[in-house]
Design a protein around this motif. Sequence first.
Motif, short mmCIF file in Angstrom:
data_model
loop_
_atom_site.label_atom_id
_atom_site.label_comp_id
_atom_site.label_asym_id
_atom_site.label_seq_id
_atom_site.Cartn_x
_atom_site.Cartn_y
_atom_site.Cartn_z
N HIS A 66 0.82 -1.21 0.00
CA HIS A 66 0.00 0.00 0.00
C HIS A 66 0.85 1.26 0.00
O HIS A 66 0.58 2.22 -0.73
N GLY A 67 1.90 1.29 0.82
CA GLY A 67 2.76 2.47 0.89
C GLY A 67 3.46 2.74 -0.42
O GLY A 67 3.53 3.89 -0.88
N ALA A 68 3.97 1.68 -1.04
CA ALA A 68 4.64 1.84 -2.34
C ALA A 68 3.66 2.30 -3.40
O ALA A 68 3.98 3.13 -4.26
N ALA A 69 2.43 1.75 -3.35
CA ALA A 69 1.40 2.16 -4.32
C ALA A 69 1.04 3.62 -4.16
O ALA A 69 0.79 4.33 -5.14
N PHE A 70 1.01 4.09 -2.91
CA PHE A 70 0.72 5.51 -2.64
C PHE A 70 1.79 6.40 -3.25
O PHE A 70 1.49 7.38 -3.95
N VAL A 71 3.06 6.08 -2.98
CA VAL A 71 4.15 6.89 -3.51
C VAL A 71 4.19 6.81 -5.03
O VAL A 71 4.39 7.82 -5.73
N ALA A 72 3.98 5.62 -5.58
CA ALA A 72 3.98 5.44 -7.03
C ALA A 72 2.88 6.28 -7.69
O ALA A 72 3.08 6.87 -8.75
N MET A 238 7.68 10.94 6.36
CA MET A 238 8.49 10.79 5.16
C MET A 238 7.81 9.76 4.25
O MET A 238 7.18 8.82 4.74
N PRO A 239 7.91 9.92 2.95
CA PRO A 239 7.24 8.99 2.03
C PRO A 239 7.72 7.55 2.22
O PRO A 239 8.90 7.32 2.50
N PRO A 240 6.83 6.57 2.12
CA PRO A 240 7.24 5.16 2.17
C PRO A 240 8.17 4.83 1.01
O PRO A 240 8.29 5.58 0.05
N SER A 241 8.80 3.68 1.09
CA SER A 241 9.74 3.26 0.04
C SER A 241 9.01 2.85 -1.23
O SER A 241 7.96 2.21 -1.19
N LEU A 242 9.60 3.24 -2.36
CA LEU A 242 9.06 2.86 -3.66
C LEU A 242 9.65 1.53 -4.15
O LEU A 242 9.21 0.98 -5.15
N ALA A 243 10.60 0.99 -3.39
CA ALA A 243 11.33 -0.21 -3.83
C ALA A 243 10.45 -1.39 -4.23
O ALA A 243 10.74 -2.07 -5.22
N PRO A 244 9.33 -1.67 -3.52
CA PRO A 244 8.52 -2.85 -3.90
C PRO A 244 7.95 -2.80 -5.31
O PRO A 244 7.65 -3.85 -5.89
N THR A 245 7.76 -1.61 -5.87
CA THR A 245 7.16 -1.51 -7.21
C THR A 245 8.09 -0.95 -8.27
O THR A 245 7.79 -1.04 -9.46
N ALA A 349 2.13 15.86 -1.84
CA ALA A 349 1.18 14.91 -1.26
C ALA A 349 1.86 13.64 -0.76
O ALA A 349 1.30 12.92 0.08
N MET A 350 3.07 13.36 -1.24
CA MET A 350 3.78 12.14 -0.80
C MET A 350 4.05 12.14 0.70
O MET A 350 4.27 11.08 1.29
N PHE A 351 4.04 13.31 1.30
CA PHE A 351 4.34 13.41 2.73
C PHE A 351 3.09 13.23 3.60
O PHE A 351 3.14 13.44 4.81
N PHE A 352 1.97 12.86 2.96
CA PHE A 352 0.72 12.64 3.69
C PHE A 352 0.36 11.14 3.70
O PHE A 352 -0.81 10.79 3.73
N ALA A 353 1.36 10.28 3.69
CA ALA A 353 1.12 8.83 3.65
C ALA A 353 0.27 8.33 4.81
O ALA A 353 -0.61 7.48 4.60
N PRO A 354 0.49 8.77 6.06
CA PRO A 354 -0.36 8.28 7.16
C PRO A 354 -1.84 8.59 6.95
O PRO A 354 -2.71 7.77 7.26
N LEU A 355 -2.13 9.78 6.40
CA LEU A 355 -3.51 10.15 6.12
C LEU A 355 -4.11 9.21 5.07
O LEU A 355 -5.24 8.73 5.21
#
Length: 448
Positions: A66-72, A238-245, A349-355
Motif C-alpha cells: 500500500h505504501g509503495a502504491a501511494f508513492v507510485a 516521510m514517504p514510504p519506500s518505492l522499492a517494492p514496485t 502529497a507524498m508526505f501525507f502517507a499516514p492520512l
Amino acid sequence: MESRKTEATPLDLTLPRKGLLERLFKLSLHGTTVRTELLAGLTTFITMAYIIFVNPNIMADAGIDHGAAFVATCIAAALGCLLMGLYANWPVGLAPGMGLNAFFTYTVVGTMGYSWETALGAVFVSGGIFMVLTLSRIREWLLNSIPVSLRYAMGAGVGLFLGLIGLKTAGIVVDSPATLIKLGSLREPGPLLAAICFLMIAVLSYHRVFGAILISIIAVTLAGWGLGLVHYNGIFSMPPSLAPTWMAMDLAGVFNVSMISVVLAFLFVHMFDTAGTLMGVAQRAGLVREDGRIENLSRALKADSASSVFGAMVGVPPVTSYVESASGVAAGGRTGLTAVTVGVLFVAAMFFAPLAGMIPAYATAGALIYVAMLMMGGMAHIDWDEATDSIPAIVTAIMMPLTFSVADGIALGFITYVVLKAGTGRHREISISLWVLCAIFIAKFVFL
C-alpha cells in the motif's frame, strides 16, 4: 533624472522572472497570469486528489504494498503533469486512470490469475504501443476506424465495471448462491457510510462545491473515526519506500497469446479516453484554432502516452489525462503552468502517507460509485434509433461488469458490431481494422 531611474528599477528587477515564465508557457498569448494559473492548478489538484487515496487501496487488492502504491501514484501523477505542462503547454492534470486500475486489479490479477508484475508489463507494452501510434499516422487511422458508438460504450462500460467494484467493496452489493448478487445489509456501518459518501458527493457536486469528492471522503473517514472504525496514525511522515514496485514489471509474461486482449483493452480504453478528455478540455481552454486544428494536440498525446510508460516503471496502471482538469480551466487555467502546479502538489502529497493509510475502503467506494455514474454519460451520444449501432454499444457496456472484464466486454461488443453490420447488408461500415480485431477476438474465445 534620478527620479526616473528610481521608478524604472522595480521594473528591471521583475523582468527576468516574467521572462522565464513567458518563454515557457506564453502566458500573455493565452491571456492569463501567473496567479490565475497557480489558482487553476490548485483547483484541478483538489478535484482529482481523491486518486491518491483510491488508487493505493485498489492496488493493494492486487497484492501491491500500500505504501509503495501511494508513492507510485503521486510520482506517476507528478511526472505526467510536469510532462504535459512543460512539453505540451496544456492545462491538464494526469494520474493513474480510474477504471483502468480496477481492470488491472480485479480482472487481470484477480480473475485471469496473472501476477501484478505481469499486469504492469502489459501496462508498459500498451503504453509503448500508444507512443508508437502517436508518433505515426496509424493513431488517426485507428481512432477513425473504431465506430463512435463503440467508443462511447467503452467509456460507459468501464464506468459500470467501476461502479460494480465500488458497490462490492462497500458491501452494498454482495454475492448470493440463489441470485448471483443481492443487496447487502445497510444496517452495517460500512455499506451505510459508503452510501452516505456517494450521496454527499452527488449533492455537493450538484451545488458546485469546490473539492466535493475530497471533502466527502474525509468527512466519511472522520465519521468512521468517531465510530471507532478508523484508527488515527498521524498526518505527515516521510514517504514510504518505492522499492517494492520500482521497475518490478514482468515483460516476459506479457508475451503470451492470452495477454493480447489485455494489452488491447488497456490500449483502446486509454487511447479513446485520452482523446475524448483532451478534445473536451481543448474546447474549454480555447486551444482550438480558427481552422479547427487543436494547438499542440500531438504533443499532448505524446505526453499522455509517455506518462503511461513511466507509470509502469514506478508501479501504477495506465496514467491518463483527467477530465477533472476542466475545473482548473473553468478557474482560468490556459497553459502548462496549471499542469506544473498540479504536479508539484502531487509531489507534496507524498508526505501525507499516514492520512492516505487511514482512508477506509467504504469511503473510497463512495467515490468510485460517483465517478462511475459520470462515466455513464457517454451513452447519451449513441444513436438509439439505429439498432446496428445501439445493440453492440449495449453489449459492450453491459458485458464489462457482468463478465467482470473490460477486455471481454470490448471483444464481445466488437464481434456483435461486425456480425450485425454484415448480417444487415451494411458491411461497408466495417473498417479493415474491425475485421482484423473481430477475427482476433473470435480466435481468443475459441482457442483460449
